[in-house]
Write an enzyme that holds these catalytic residues in place. Structure first.
Site, PDB file in Angstrom:
ATOM      1  N   ALA A  60       0.795  -1.165  -0.042  1.00  0.00           N
ATOM      2  CA  ALA A  60      -0.002  -0.113  -0.268  1.00  0.00           C
ATOM      3  C   ALA A  60       0.919   1.241  -0.072  1.00  0.00           C
ATOM      4  O   ALA A  60       2.270   1.136   0.156  1.00  0.00           O
ATOM      5  CB  ALA A  60      -0.827  -0.194   1.328  1.00  0.00           C
ATOM      6  N   GLY A 103       0.710  -4.985   0.772  1.00  0.00           N
ATOM      7  CA  GLY A 103      -0.681  -5.208  -0.080  1.00  0.00           C
ATOM      8  C   GLY A 103      -0.146  -5.836  -1.486  1.00  0.00           C
ATOM      9  O   GLY A 103      -0.969  -6.233  -1.971  1.00  0.00           O
ATOM     10  N   GLU A 106      -0.372  -9.358  -0.781  1.00  0.00           N
ATOM     11  CA  GLU A 106      -1.829  -9.682  -0.452  1.00  0.00           C
ATOM     12  C   GLU A 106      -2.644  -9.645  -1.948  1.00  0.00           C
ATOM     13  O   GLU A 106      -3.497 -10.667  -2.163  1.00  0.00           O
ATOM     14  CB  GLU A 106      -2.292  -8.744   0.479  1.00  0.00           C
ATOM     15  CG  GLU A 106      -1.857  -8.912   2.098  1.00  0.00           C
ATOM     16  CD  GLU A 106      -2.317  -7.709   3.008  1.00  0.00           C
ATOM     17  OE1 GLU A 106      -1.989  -6.561   2.749  1.00  0.00           O
ATOM     18  OE2 GLU A 106      -2.961  -8.002   3.886  1.00  0.00           O
ATOM     19  N   GLU A 126       4.429  -4.891   7.292  1.00  0.00           N
ATOM     20  CA  GLU A 126       3.866  -4.172   7.917  1.00  0.00           C
ATOM     21  C   GLU A 126       4.133  -3.881   9.359  1.00  0.00           C
ATOM     22  O   GLU A 126       4.259  -2.688   9.698  1.00  0.00           O
ATOM     23  CB  GLU A 126       2.150  -4.523   7.772  1.00  0.00           C
ATOM     24  CG  GLU A 126       1.650  -4.502   6.504  1.00  0.00           C
ATOM     25  CD  GLU A 126       1.599  -5.779   5.605  1.00  0.00           C
ATOM     26  OE1 GLU A 126       2.500  -6.607   6.099  1.00  0.00           O
ATOM     27  OE2 GLU A 126       0.845  -5.822   4.581  1.00  0.00           O
TER      28      GLU A 126
HETATM   29  N1  CO8 Z   1       4.499   3.301  -0.378  1.00  0.00           N
HETATM   30  C1  CO8 Z   1       5.144   4.404  -1.047  1.00  0.00           C
HETATM   31  N2  CO8 Z   1       6.029   4.817  -1.680  1.00  0.00           N
HETATM   32  C2  CO8 Z   1       6.899   3.598  -2.072  1.00  0.00           C
HETATM   33  C3  CO8 Z   1       6.676   2.397  -1.300  1.00  0.00           C
HETATM   34  C4  CO8 Z   1       5.535   2.076  -0.665  1.00  0.00           C
HETATM   35  N3  CO8 Z   1       4.972   0.944  -0.165  1.00  0.00           N
HETATM   36  N4  CO8 Z   1       7.605   1.432  -1.639  1.00  0.00           N
HETATM   37  C5  CO8 Z   1       8.484   2.114  -2.188  1.00  0.00           C
HETATM   38  N5  CO8 Z   1       8.222   3.375  -2.365  1.00  0.00           N
HETATM   39  C6  CO8 Z   1       8.823   4.355  -3.131  1.00  0.00           C
HETATM   40  C7  CO8 Z   1      10.006   4.921  -2.075  1.00  0.00           C
HETATM   41  O1  CO8 Z   1       9.724   5.759  -1.184  1.00  0.00           O
HETATM   42  C8  CO8 Z   1      11.121   5.440  -3.225  1.00  0.00           C
HETATM   43  O2  CO8 Z   1      10.221   6.829  -3.527  1.00  0.00           O
HETATM   44  P1  CO8 Z   1      11.531   8.228  -3.652  1.00  0.00           P
HETATM   45  O3  CO8 Z   1      12.227   7.838  -4.743  1.00  0.00           O
HETATM   46  O4  CO8 Z   1      10.611   9.359  -3.871  1.00  0.00           O
HETATM   47  O5  CO8 Z   1      12.107   7.941  -2.250  1.00  0.00           O
HETATM   48  C9  CO8 Z   1      10.921   4.606  -4.606  1.00  0.00           C
HETATM   49  O6  CO8 Z   1       9.477   3.842  -4.242  1.00  0.00           O
HETATM   50  C10 CO8 Z   1      11.570   3.679  -4.561  1.00  0.00           C
HETATM   51  O7  CO8 Z   1      11.659   3.017  -3.310  1.00  0.00           O
HETATM   52  P2  CO8 Z   1      13.253   2.466  -2.429  1.00  0.00           P
HETATM   53  O8  CO8 Z   1      14.235   4.018  -2.801  1.00  0.00           O
HETATM   54  O9  CO8 Z   1      12.883   2.326  -1.014  1.00  0.00           O
HETATM   55  O10 CO8 Z   1      13.891   1.492  -3.362  1.00  0.00           O
HETATM   56  P3  CO8 Z   1      14.899   0.446  -2.659  1.00  0.00           P
HETATM   57  O11 CO8 Z   1      15.169  -0.462  -3.860  1.00  0.00           O
HETATM   58  O12 CO8 Z   1      15.718   0.956  -1.685  1.00  0.00           O
HETATM   59  O13 CO8 Z   1      13.776  -0.559  -1.678  1.00  0.00           O
HETATM   60  C11 CO8 Z   1      11.877  -1.768  -0.984  1.00  0.00           C
HETATM   61  C12 CO8 Z   1      12.909  -1.274  -2.276  1.00  0.00           C
HETATM   62  C13 CO8 Z   1      12.847  -2.592  -0.062  1.00  0.00           C
HETATM   63  C14 CO8 Z   1      10.674  -2.326  -1.536  1.00  0.00           C
HETATM   64  C15 CO8 Z   1      11.581  -0.375  -0.254  1.00  0.00           C
HETATM   65  O14 CO8 Z   1      11.088   0.474  -1.121  1.00  0.00           O
HETATM   66  C16 CO8 Z   1      10.584  -0.803   0.857  1.00  0.00           C
HETATM   67  O15 CO8 Z   1      10.765  -1.476   1.945  1.00  0.00           O
HETATM   68  N6  CO8 Z   1       9.252  -0.456   0.707  1.00  0.00           N
HETATM   69  C17 CO8 Z   1       8.307  -0.590   1.452  1.00  0.00           C
HETATM   70  C18 CO8 Z   1       7.409  -1.856   1.539  1.00  0.00           C
HETATM   71  C19 CO8 Z   1       6.649  -1.953   2.576  1.00  0.00           C
HETATM   72  O16 CO8 Z   1       6.802  -1.695   3.880  1.00  0.00           O
HETATM   73  N7  CO8 Z   1       5.293  -2.436   2.117  1.00  0.00           N
HETATM   74  C20 CO8 Z   1       4.320  -2.601   3.066  1.00  0.00           C
HETATM   75  C21 CO8 Z   1       3.464  -1.455   2.961  1.00  0.00           C
HETATM   76  S1  CO8 Z   1       2.043  -1.382   4.286  1.00  0.00           S
HETATM   77  C22 CO8 Z   1       0.844  -2.219   3.329  1.00  0.00           C
HETATM   78  O17 CO8 Z   1       0.999  -2.530   2.293  1.00  0.00           O
HETATM   79  C23 CO8 Z   1      -0.390  -2.229   4.385  1.00  0.00           C
HETATM   80  C24 CO8 Z   1      -1.115  -3.455   3.874  1.00  0.00           C
HETATM   81  C25 CO8 Z   1      -2.629  -3.090   4.204  1.00  0.00           C
HETATM   82  C26 CO8 Z   1      -3.630  -3.113   2.748  1.00  0.00           C
HETATM   83  C27 CO8 Z   1      -2.954  -2.905   1.662  1.00  0.00           C
HETATM   84  C28 CO8 Z   1      -3.898  -2.557   0.490  1.00  0.00           C
HETATM   85  C29 CO8 Z   1      -3.115  -2.295  -0.769  1.00  0.00           C
END
Ligand code: CO8
Length: 252
Positions: A60, A103, A106, A126
């Site tokens: 998400a 998400g 999921e 999460e």
């Molecule tokens: N939300 C918003 N932006 C994101 C997300 C995200 N989930 N994941 C990555 N991005 C963005 C980063 O902020 C970054 O943007 P910017 O360049 O503007 O800073 C860009 O994408 C590239 O990401 P990274 O620089 O972090 O790339 P890396 O290669 O260093 O890392 C990762 C990749 C490991 C995937 C890392 O981005 C990460 O950990 N992302 C978040 C993963 C996460 O925690 N996901 C769970 C989210 S919570 C959730 O899903 C709740 C579920 C409930 C229901 C869902 C319904 C859809």
């Protein structure tokens, strides 16, 4: 998001490259609306969900959720729209390369067939954000891989690579990343070439295994098996076998 149709296969591609396909509310609404519209079209026999090489979806959109309060998410019933994606009756196939986190994992698990590229990484991180899965992750992951792995992943945020995911039964097959989309389309075309009403019944029967006892599930399957004899396609399928030809299913 982008959509396309090839023969009886519809493709929905998640496309927010700058955010690793993070599923914000616009993208959620687009995907759910597209899936429902393909589901309503009898010319479509399989819906494929694709991401990019780097990410199926990284969850998400954290930036969109960041400032929400309990009243916002409870009052607005945040993410409940995804239930409509899970309720699609046409067979669905997710082809995952790169990250399928939160998400993203999921939504992939909502699909009927899950193919993984060798680069795929699945996780429910999460907990590291101070929250928990919200669209079925704690339930579908546990049913797919069992309590031991699901609990560890939901409590630590540990990711699972493609090989572990296949061993654990989360995905049906691993494909080299370069071949993932071709393989997804071939599999989808095979599914779409079957009788659509019968494929819908087969999907419903398999899904019933997760929601009932064995005895109830077997009883449900028997009735549905009997019901396939009310379709023209069942008669055509068996005639084609006996006449040593390819069946010409008319999806009725
Ligand atoms: N939300 C918003 N932006 C994101 C997300 C995200 N989930 N994941 C990555 N991005 C963005 C980063 O902020 C970054 O943007 P910017 O360049 O503007 O800073 C860009 O994408 C590239 O990401 P990274 O620089 O972090 O790339 P890396 O290669 O260093 O890392 C990762 C990749 C490991 C995937 C890392 O981005 C990460 O950990 N992302 C978040 C993963 C996460 O925690 N996901 C769970 C989210 S919570 C959730 O899903 C709740 C579920 C409930 C229901 C869902 C319904 C859809």
């Amino acid at each position: 998001m982008e959509t396309s149709v090839t023969g009886r296969v519809a493709v929905i591609r998640l496309h927010r490259p700058k955010a690793l396909n993070a599923l914000n509310s616009t993208l959620m609404h687009e995907v759910v609306t597209a899936a429902e519209s393909f589901d309503a079209d009898p010319e479509i026999g399989c819906i494929v969900l694709l991401g990019s090489e780097r990410a199926f979806a990284a969850g998400a959109d954290i930036k969109e959720m960041q400032s929400k309060t309990y009243a916002d998410v409870h009052g607005g019933d945040l993410f409940t729209e995804w239930d409509r994606f899970a309720a699609v009756r046409t067979p669905t196939l997710a082809a995952v390369a790169g990250y399928a986190l939160g998400g993203g994992c999921e939504v992939a698990m909502m699909c009927d067939v899950l193919l993984a590229a060798d680069t795929a990484q699945f996780g429910q991180p999460e907990i590291t954000l101070g929250t928990i899965p919200g669209i079925g992750g704690s339930q579908r992951l546990t049913r797919a891989v069992g309590k031991a792995k699901a609990m560890e992943m939901c409590l630590t945020g540990r990711r699972m690579g493609a090989e572990e995911a296949e061993r654990a039964g989360l995905v049906s097959r691993i494909v080299p990343a370069a071949d993932l989309e071709t393989e997804a389309m071939t599999t989808a075309q095979t599914i779409a070439s079957q009788s659509l009403p019968v494929a819908m019944l087969a999907k419903e029967a398999v899904n019933r295994a997760f929601e009932s006892t064995l005895a109830e599930g077997v009883r449900f399957e028997r009735r549905v098996f009997h019901a396939t004899f009310a379709t023209e396609d069942r008669a055509e399928g068996m005639s084609a076998f006996v006449e040593k030809r390819t069946p010409n299913f008319r999806h009725r």
